[in-house]
Design a protein around this motif. Structure first.
Motif, PDB file in Angstrom:
ATOM      1  N   ARG A   1      26.812  60.141 -29.774  1.00 44.92           N
ATOM      2  CA  ARG A   1      27.242  59.101 -30.708  1.00 44.92           C
ATOM      3  C   ARG A   1      28.584  59.507 -31.316  1.00 44.92           C
ATOM      4  O   ARG A   1      28.686  59.755 -32.507  1.00 44.92           O
ATOM      5  CB  ARG A   1      26.188  58.906 -31.793  1.00 44.92           C
ATOM      6  CG  ARG A   1      24.839  58.494 -31.243  1.00 44.92           C
ATOM      7  CD  ARG A   1      23.791  58.372 -32.320  1.00 44.92           C
ATOM      8  NE  ARG A   1      23.599  59.654 -32.979  1.00 44.92           N
ATOM      9  CZ  ARG A   1      23.343  59.785 -34.266  1.00 44.92           C
ATOM     10  NH1 ARG A   1      23.246  58.743 -35.038  1.00 44.92           N
ATOM     11  NH2 ARG A   1      23.174  60.983 -34.795  1.00 44.92           N
TER      12      ARG A   1
ATOM     13  N   ASP B   1      29.964  57.551 -34.353  1.00 37.40           N
ATOM     14  CA  ASP B   1      29.334  57.810 -35.654  1.00 37.40           C
ATOM     15  C   ASP B   1      29.966  59.004 -36.363  1.00 37.40           C
ATOM     16  O   ASP B   1      29.959  59.079 -37.588  1.00 37.40           O
ATOM     17  CB  ASP B   1      27.837  58.048 -35.484  1.00 37.40           C
ATOM     18  CG  ASP B   1      27.092  56.785 -35.077  1.00 37.40           C
ATOM     19  OD1 ASP B   1      27.670  55.696 -35.224  1.00 37.40           O
ATOM     20  OD2 ASP B   1      25.950  56.905 -34.609  1.00 37.40           O
TER      21      ASP B   1
ATOM     22  N   GLN C   1      33.027  51.338 -40.928  1.00 36.75           N
ATOM     23  CA  GLN C   1      31.880  50.850 -40.175  1.00 36.75           C
ATOM     24  C   GLN C   1      32.101  51.126 -38.698  1.00 36.75           C
ATOM     25  O   GLN C   1      33.225  51.083 -38.210  1.00 36.75           O
ATOM     26  CB  GLN C   1      31.687  49.354 -40.404  1.00 36.75           C
ATOM     27  CG  GLN C   1      30.467  48.789 -39.723  1.00 36.75           C
ATOM     28  CD  GLN C   1      30.335  47.294 -39.977  1.00 36.75           C
ATOM     29  OE1 GLN C   1      31.118  46.704 -40.724  1.00 36.75           O
ATOM     30  NE2 GLN C   1      29.350  46.682 -39.346  1.00 36.75           N
TER      31      GLN C   1
ATOM     32  N   ASP D   1      30.570  50.015 -34.870  1.00 36.67           N
ATOM     33  CA  ASP D   1      29.743  49.122 -34.092  1.00 36.67           C
ATOM     34  C   ASP D   1      30.024  49.375 -32.625  1.00 36.67           C
ATOM     35  O   ASP D   1      30.934  48.779 -32.048  1.00 36.67           O
ATOM     36  CB  ASP D   1      30.020  47.661 -34.468  1.00 36.67           C
ATOM     37  CG  ASP D   1      29.143  46.709 -33.699  1.00 36.67           C
ATOM     38  OD1 ASP D   1      28.026  47.087 -33.303  1.00 36.67           O
ATOM     39  OD2 ASP D   1      29.580  45.550 -33.469  1.00 36.67           O
ATOM     40  N   GLY D   2      29.263  50.283 -32.035  1.00 32.58           N
ATOM     41  CA  GLY D   2      29.509  50.657 -30.633  1.00 32.58           C
ATOM     42  C   GLY D   2      30.835  51.357 -30.508  1.00 32.58           C
ATOM     43  O   GLY D   2      31.049  52.424 -31.090  1.00 32.58           O
TER      44      GLY D   2
ATOM     45  N   ASN E   1      33.661  49.839 -31.392  1.00 38.12           N
ATOM     46  CA  ASN E   1      34.566  49.158 -32.326  1.00 38.12           C
ATOM     47  C   ASN E   1      34.464  49.805 -33.698  1.00 38.12           C
ATOM     48  O   ASN E   1      33.377  50.049 -34.207  1.00 38.12           O
ATOM     49  CB  ASN E   1      34.209  47.684 -32.438  1.00 38.12           C
ATOM     50  CG  ASN E   1      34.326  46.977 -31.114  1.00 38.12           C
ATOM     51  OD1 ASN E   1      35.271  47.193 -30.368  1.00 38.12           O
ATOM     52  ND2 ASN E   1      33.350  46.137 -30.815  1.00 38.12           N
TER      53      ASN E   1
ATOM     54  N   THR F   1      35.626  49.567 -37.758  1.00 41.52           N
ATOM     55  CA  THR F   1      36.149  48.727 -38.832  1.00 41.52           C
ATOM     56  C   THR F   1      36.798  49.677 -39.832  1.00 41.52           C
ATOM     57  O   THR F   1      36.196  50.670 -40.238  1.00 41.52           O
ATOM     58  CB  THR F   1      35.029  47.932 -39.509  1.00 41.52           C
ATOM     59  OG1 THR F   1      34.363  47.144 -38.513  1.00 41.52           O
ATOM     60  CG2 THR F   1      35.596  47.019 -40.583  1.00 41.52           C
TER      61      THR F   1
END
Length: 147
Positions: free
Chosen positions: A89, A92, A136, A138-139, A141, A143
């Motif tokens: 990940r 993350d 943030q 998201d996969g 992507n 933010t």
């Protein structure tokens, strides 16, 4: 057949243990190592106590059976200690970190290079050279917001 077991001596257990450990080199899997260790332990205890051949076989069975949970506990603790929490990940791991934009964010989307990877970013329109913080994930992507 019983004569073979009766003549089981200390040296036979030690040779058997080293043989099993040597076979581990040719057939790795860490299983033969523990059986070899059990045989070595029986051989060493036979030097001190001189048990009967039945007791030697029982000791070998007990030590071999006890080696499996010990091996599993050791393998699990080593795997847990060496594992990175973000191994699969990567995105993350970027959460909360700050970076400098090389290219501007236009119409709410753009790209940003982090290390050797180019990430898609979303956020308010921001000129190049601005410090942004990843808020943030998201996969693949990210933010971002002004830092």
């Amino acid at each position: 057949m019983t004569e073979m077991f009766v003549t089981l001596g200390t040296w036979n257990w030690l040779i058997f243990g080293f043989l099993l450990m040597g076979l581990e080199v040719f057939a790795p899997g860490v299983f033969l190592f523990w059986l070899g260790l059990a045989a070595l332990l029986v051989g060493l205890l036979s030097f001190v106590f001189h048990p009967s051949w039945q007791a030697q076989l029982v000791m070998f069975a007990v030590f071999a059976a006890a080696a499996v949970p010990v091996w599993r506990r050791l393998a699990r603790s080593k795997a847990d200690a060496g594992a990175s929490p973000y191994l699969n990940r990567r995105a993350d791991a970027l959460l909360g970190r700050e970076f400098t934009l090389e290219k501007p964010i236009i119409d709410g989307s753009g790209t940003m290079r982090i290390g050797d990877t180019v990430w898609r970013v979303a956020g308010p329109d921001t000129p190049a050279g601005t410090r942004v913080k990843v808020v943030q994930v998201d996969g693949a992507n990210l933010t971002v917001a002004a830092a």
